[in-house]
Scaffold this active site. Structure first.
Site, PDB file in Angstrom:
ATOM      1  N   GLU A 190      47.474  48.786  50.195  1.00 27.91           N
ATOM      2  CA  GLU A 190      47.342  48.817  48.728  1.00 27.91           C
ATOM      3  C   GLU A 190      48.602  49.341  48.057  1.00 27.91           C
ATOM      4  O   GLU A 190      49.021  48.825  47.023  1.00 27.91           O
ATOM      5  CB  GLU A 190      46.123  49.640  48.311  1.00 27.91           C
ATOM      6  CG  GLU A 190      44.806  48.945  48.548  1.00 27.91           C
ATOM      7  CD  GLU A 190      44.608  47.687  47.709  1.00 27.91           C
ATOM      8  OE1 GLU A 190      45.207  47.538  46.619  1.00 27.91           O
ATOM      9  OE2 GLU A 190      43.831  46.824  48.157  1.00 27.91           O
ATOM     10  N   SER A 208      30.107  58.114  42.564  1.00 29.87           N
ATOM     11  CA  SER A 208      28.919  58.250  41.705  1.00 29.87           C
ATOM     12  C   SER A 208      27.670  58.336  42.580  1.00 29.87           C
ATOM     13  O   SER A 208      26.874  57.404  42.650  1.00 29.87           O
ATOM     14  CB  SER A 208      28.799  57.039  40.767  1.00 29.87           C
ATOM     15  OG  SER A 208      29.902  56.951  39.910  1.00 29.87           O
ATOM     16  N   GLU A 227      45.673  37.367  43.364  1.00 35.94           N
ATOM     17  CA  GLU A 227      45.817  36.314  42.357  1.00 35.94           C
ATOM     18  C   GLU A 227      45.136  36.647  41.033  1.00 35.94           C
ATOM     19  O   GLU A 227      45.519  36.128  39.987  1.00 35.94           O
ATOM     20  CB  GLU A 227      45.290  34.982  42.890  1.00 35.94           C
ATOM     21  CG  GLU A 227      43.801  34.996  43.209  1.00 35.94           C
ATOM     22  CD  GLU A 227      43.321  33.743  43.896  1.00 35.94           C
ATOM     23  OE1 GLU A 227      42.141  33.386  43.702  1.00 35.94           O
ATOM     24  OE2 GLU A 227      44.112  33.113  44.622  1.00 35.94           O
TER      25      GLU A 227
END
Length: 182
Positions: A92, A113, A138
């Site tokens: 990433e 959460s 993309e």
């Protein structure tokens, strides 16, 4: 860990299966013998990187449709099935910023959460970055910025940085600057 209030699943009803999340409704037995429904979002988990280059934090600004606004965040992304979080963090970082780092250090992991989702987010620290090439997905559009600690704190005050992972990363960076430990 104290599980004295454990809820036992009696049944699960799948509601939605998407690319990133799935939604199910579980019927659970409560500690008092009653039953209840729990709406649960299943998520494969995610990673994020507090990356420091030449004394500045690398962040990306991108539009977040659920909020109908742009946010400034540390580089992050979801885990692929079976993917090691450390390798995902390296992937990433390079995809979103173009920077590579051989040695990432884990800072912390947290549930985003836990009242309705099982997503866990692993946050890593990266220094000694090597520039490379940005390789966005993309459907991913973002701008890269390099922030000083003071600028990052100002972005928090202005509401440009508002997500938990980035706010926590800014404070981890501040602690690192004060103590030399991450």
């Amino acid at each position: 860990m104290n599980d004295k209030y454990k809820e036992t699943t009696i049944g699960t009803e799948p509601i939605f299966q998407g690319r990133v999340i799935s939604l199910q409704v579980d019927t659970v037995a409560l500690p008092n013998g009653e039953t209840a429904k729990r709406e649960i979002v299943k998520h494969p988990g995610a990673v994020a990187v507090l990356a420091i280059h030449e004394g500045r934090m690398i962040v990306v600004e991108q539009y977040r449709k659920p909020l109908e606004r742009s946010l400034v965040e540390i580089p992050a992304g979801k885990l692929e099935p079976g993917e090691d979080p450390l390798e995902a963090a390296k992937r990433e970082l390079e995809e979103e910023t173009g920077f590579r780092c051989d040695t990432l250090k884990p800072i912390f992991s947290f549930y985003t959460s836990p009242g309705f989702a099982d997503e866990i987010l692993h946050v890593y620290f990266a220094e000694q970055l090597v520039p490379g090439e940005v390789r966005l997905d993309e459907d991913e559009f973002l701008d890269i910025e390099f922030l000083t600690l003071e600028a990052a704190q100002q972005y928090i005050a202005e509401g440009r940085i508002r997500d938990a992972k980035t706010v926590a990363a800014v404070y981890a960076w501040q602690a690192y600057q004060l103590t030399g430990r991450i």
